[in-house]
Design an enzyme around this catalytic site. Structure first.
Site, mmCIF file in Angstrom:
data_model
loop_
_atom_site.group_PDB
_atom_site.id
_atom_site.type_symbol
_atom_site.label_atom_id
_atom_site.label_comp_id
_atom_site.label_asym_id
_atom_site.label_seq_id
_atom_site.Cartn_x
_atom_site.Cartn_y
_atom_site.Cartn_z
ATOM 1 N NE ARG A 230 -4.110 -1.504 -0.093
ATOM 2 C CZ ARG A 230 -4.303 -2.501 -0.470
ATOM 3 N NH1 ARG A 230 -3.582 -2.948 -1.658
ATOM 4 N NH2 ARG A 230 -5.348 -3.308 -0.697
ATOM 5 C CG HIS A 278 -3.668 -1.128 -6.609
ATOM 6 N ND1 HIS A 278 -3.830 -0.479 -5.688
ATOM 7 C CD2 HIS A 278 -3.600 -2.285 -6.452
ATOM 8 C CE1 HIS A 278 -4.088 -1.186 -4.759
ATOM 9 N NE2 HIS A 278 -3.852 -2.321 -5.250
#
Ligand code: NAP
Length: 315
Positions: A230, A278
């Protein structure tokens, strides 16, 4: 009487559509999946389990008898931040296919760095014909920060491909062929010894900003970093400084503080950054739906809630 399981999601239209097709099929014979918006007042009251994907917390709160929620994502930092601590238990998605997909991504981008691809790309742009010394995988140390479902699988995949692998986790771990470390001293050891560092831990109160200026300064000269975890675990300004002034040689980034990454962000054009949107291990609707069906089926048959997030740890 068939049990109604609410599906609470503010995900994109395309994502919702894909789940609204996959979930009812996987849960057929187990329960009926119904979008939150279509529930009657009575169905809202009766629901004890819901499936969630980026839910509006107010909609979750409008299901007053929920015992647990099944997330469709592996990372649950948004749910732990937005749902009350005394609210429903949170069960995250743990899918062996996701561990496989993430291991493949870690191996792919480790090989990309190991085989000097960023450097040869620059040489191609400049029409430079020049080879560089090739190290063997065993001469490269990869440090895996996070040894959970994804990190452990990726570490073992790297080991199987000949890399020398170090691991780091919160509690002590044992993985065959991998030198495992934990705690503050353990982190220092892994940072100092790794040629390639892979971030694969959850975003929690403890891991937010964990990799900052001090940690990056401890890295080897020319070391590379892969962040598949993250964005906020890694201090972005400190990373830019470590790429510009040393010691870091390259960063492969899949996750960011703000996503999508704003067009003005310096990472887009940085020569030492490889940027991904992502994509390292997306949830696969076909396999994830079956896992969700098994979890909900087990609960409806025997009352057992699958292992849930420890709210005090945040993962
Ligand atoms: P997991 O099974 O919960 O494992 C987490 C690992 O991180 C464990 O080894 C844990 O240590 C370690 N850890 C947690 N807090 C720590 C701390 N403060 N210090 C040191 N180690 C710590 O999680 P997972 O399934 O492997 O997933 C990891 C993360 O990957 C997810 O949370 C998600 O954010 C990210 N992810 C990204 C993508 C993508 O496409 N980019 C896809 C899926 C997941 P212990 O073993 O001691 O508990």
């Amino acid at each position: 009487m068939t049990v109604i399981v609410p599906f609470v999601s503010e995900a994109s239209q395309d994502e919702r559509q894909a789940w609204c097709e996959a979930l009812p099929e996987a849960l057929s014979g187990v329960a009926t999946v119904k979008p939150f918006e279509d529930l009657t007042d009575e169905e809202r009251k009766l629901a004890t389990v819901a499936i969630v994907a980026n839910p509006d917390p107010a909609k979750v709160a409008a299901l007053p008898n929920l015992v647990w929620v099944q997330s469709l994502w592996a990372g649950v930092e948004r749910l732990t931040a937005e749902l009350p601590a005394d609210g429903p238990l949170i069960v995250r998605l743990t899918d062996p296919q996701m561990a496989e997909t993430m291991s493949e991504a870690v191996l792919a981008w480790t090989l990309y760095l190991h085989r000097d691809m960023p450097r040869y790309r620059v040489q191609q742009d400049r029409k430079i014909w020049q080879g560089h010394e090739l190290k063997l995988p065993g001469e490269q140390t990869v440090g895996m920060l996070g040894l959970g479902k994804l990190g452990a699988a990726a570490a073992l995949r790297l080991k199987a491909n000949g890399f020398s692998v170090l691991g780091w986790s919160r509690s002590a771990k044992a993985l065959t062929g991998i030198a495992c470390h934990h705690g503050a001293d353990g982190l220092r050891t892994v940072l100092e010894r790794s040629d390639i560092l892979v971030l694969l831990m959850p975003l929690t109160e403890d891991t937010k900003g964990l990799i900052g200026q001090d940690e990056l300064s401890a890295c080897k000269e020319g070391a590379a970093l892969i962040n598949f975890a993250r964005g906020p675990i890694l201090d972005e300004p400190a990373l830019l400084a470590a790429l510009d002034n040393g010691p870091l040689g390259h960063a492969v980034l899949d996750v960011f503080d703000k996503e999508p990454l704003p067009a003005s962000h310096p990472f887009w054009t940085h020569a030492k950054v490889t940027l991904l949107p992502h994509i390292s291990a997306p949830t696969i609707t076909s396999t994830a739906s079956k896992i969700v069906a098994a979890n909900i089926g087990g609960y409806l048959a025997g009352g057992t809630v699958p292992p849930s997030v420890d709210r005090s740890r945040g993962y």
